[in-house]
Write a protein that holds these residues in place. Structure first.
Motif, PDB file in Angstrom:
ATOM      1  N   PHE A 181       0.829  -1.205   0.000  1.00 41.42           N
ATOM      2  CA  PHE A 181       0.000   0.000   0.000  1.00 41.42           C
ATOM      3  C   PHE A 181       0.862   1.254   0.000  1.00 41.42           C
ATOM      4  O   PHE A 181       1.831   1.362   0.741  1.00 41.42           O
ATOM      5  N   ILE A 182       0.471   2.227  -0.827  1.00 39.73           N
ATOM      6  CA  ILE A 182       1.081   3.557  -0.842  1.00 39.73           C
ATOM      7  C   ILE A 182      -0.041   4.543  -0.574  1.00 39.73           C
ATOM      8  O   ILE A 182      -1.080   4.503  -1.231  1.00 39.73           O
ATOM      9  N   ASN A 183       0.174   5.427   0.381  1.00 42.98           N
ATOM     10  CA  ASN A 183      -0.833   6.431   0.709  1.00 42.98           C
ATOM     11  C   ASN A 183      -1.139   7.257  -0.540  1.00 42.98           C
ATOM     12  O   ASN A 183      -0.267   7.956  -1.051  1.00 42.98           O
ATOM     13  N   PRO A 184      -2.375   7.196  -1.054  1.00 41.34           N
ATOM     14  CA  PRO A 184      -2.703   7.920  -2.283  1.00 41.34           C
ATOM     15  C   PRO A 184      -2.639   9.437  -2.132  1.00 41.34           C
ATOM     16  O   PRO A 184      -2.598  10.154  -3.128  1.00 41.34           O
ATOM     17  N   LYS A 185      -2.595   9.934  -0.895  1.00 41.00           N
ATOM     18  CA  LYS A 185      -2.427  11.372  -0.696  1.00 41.00           C
ATOM     19  C   LYS A 185      -0.992  11.797  -0.977  1.00 41.00           C
ATOM     20  O   LYS A 185      -0.723  12.965  -1.229  1.00 41.00           O
ATOM     21  N   ILE A 186      -0.061  10.838  -0.952  1.00 38.54           N
ATOM     22  CA  ILE A 186       1.341  11.119  -1.254  1.00 38.54           C
ATOM     23  C   ILE A 186       1.635  10.852  -2.722  1.00 38.54           C
ATOM     24  O   ILE A 186       2.259  11.667  -3.399  1.00 38.54           O
ATOM     25  N   CYS A 208       0.792  10.117 -12.673  1.00 37.80           N
ATOM     26  CA  CYS A 208       0.672   9.985 -11.228  1.00 37.80           C
ATOM     27  C   CYS A 208       0.684  11.371 -10.604  1.00 37.80           C
ATOM     28  O   CYS A 208       1.432  12.253 -11.031  1.00 37.80           O
ATOM     29  N   LEU A 209      -0.141  11.566  -9.583  1.00 34.57           N
ATOM     30  CA  LEU A 209      -0.261  12.838  -8.886  1.00 34.57           C
ATOM     31  C   LEU A 209       0.444  12.743  -7.538  1.00 34.57           C
ATOM     32  O   LEU A 209       0.296  11.759  -6.812  1.00 34.57           O
ATOM     33  N   VAL A 210       1.193  13.787  -7.201  1.00 38.77           N
ATOM     34  CA  VAL A 210       1.956  13.836  -5.952  1.00 38.77           C
ATOM     35  C   VAL A 210       1.246  14.752  -4.952  1.00 38.77           C
ATOM     36  O   VAL A 210       0.735  15.811  -5.329  1.00 38.77           O
ATOM     37  N   ILE A 218      10.242  17.249   1.312  1.00 37.09           N
ATOM     38  CA  ILE A 218      10.488  15.934   0.725  1.00 37.09           C
ATOM     39  C   ILE A 218       9.300  15.033   1.044  1.00 37.09           C
ATOM     40  O   ILE A 218       8.875  14.941   2.193  1.00 37.09           O
ATOM     41  N   LEU A 219       8.782  14.394   0.019  1.00 38.64           N
ATOM     42  CA  LEU A 219       7.756  13.375   0.190  1.00 38.64           C
ATOM     43  C   LEU A 219       8.397  12.046  -0.169  1.00 38.64           C
ATOM     44  O   LEU A 219       9.157  11.968  -1.137  1.00 38.64           O
ATOM     45  N   SER A 220       8.101  11.015   0.586  1.00 39.23           N
ATOM     46  CA  SER A 220       8.727   9.726   0.296  1.00 39.23           C
ATOM     47  C   SER A 220       7.731   8.586   0.474  1.00 39.23           C
ATOM     48  O   SER A 220       6.751   8.703   1.204  1.00 39.23           O
ATOM     49  N   PHE A 221       7.997   7.515  -0.232  1.00 32.02           N
ATOM     50  CA  PHE A 221       7.205   6.303  -0.115  1.00 32.02           C
ATOM     51  C   PHE A 221       8.048   5.128  -0.580  1.00 32.02           C
ATOM     52  O   PHE A 221       9.112   5.300  -1.181  1.00 32.02           O
TER      53      PHE A 221
END
Length: 127
Positions: A79-84, A93-95, A106-109
């Motif tokens: 799972f990746i947080n869709p808000k990120i 893809c939207l960030v 910095i945003l990370s996943f």
């Protein structure tokens, strides 16, 4: 992960020394080089599937919103947080759910797949 951290530190040093023109409140397209996407293997797996760490960094002097990335047919076994990070359609893809990313933020996943996806910036708007 150590080499990914080294790349991140170099990016920050370069980013904070670069200034961009433009009036306050003016909207303009960010140079693609201002939003950096760095990824590499995490060294671990998710049920035997390799994992990759991704960092998305804003090097624009101002905040940037509506950051879209070219991401192919991106899919992850974890799972990746869709808000990120969220794949809207194939190759888009939207960030940060489209919300502003502040200068230096910095945003990370982490995602899991049998191969590393090529992920590049396609557009963003600076404020």
């Amino acid at each position: 992960m150590k080499s990914l951290f080294t790349v991140y530190v170099i990016f920050l040093l370069v980013s904070f020394s670069v200034k961009e023109g433009g009036s306050n409140g003016e909207k303009r397209t960010c140079p693609k080089s201002s939003i950096q996407v760095i990824q590499g293997p995490s060294g671990s797996t998710h049920y035997g599937i390799p994992q990759y760490n991704v960092m998305i960094m804003n090097g624009c002097e101002s905040s940037c919103s509506g950051v879209h990335l070219s991401c192919g047919q991106f899919v992850s076994a974890n799972f990746i947080n869709p808000k990120i990070f969220n794949r809207i359609v194939i190759n888009d893809c939207l960030v940060n759910n489209g919300a502003p990313i502040k200068f230096g933020q910095i945003l990370s996943f982490t995602y899991s797949n049998t191969f590393k996806y090529p992920i590049t910036v396609t557009s963003a708007t600076c404020h």
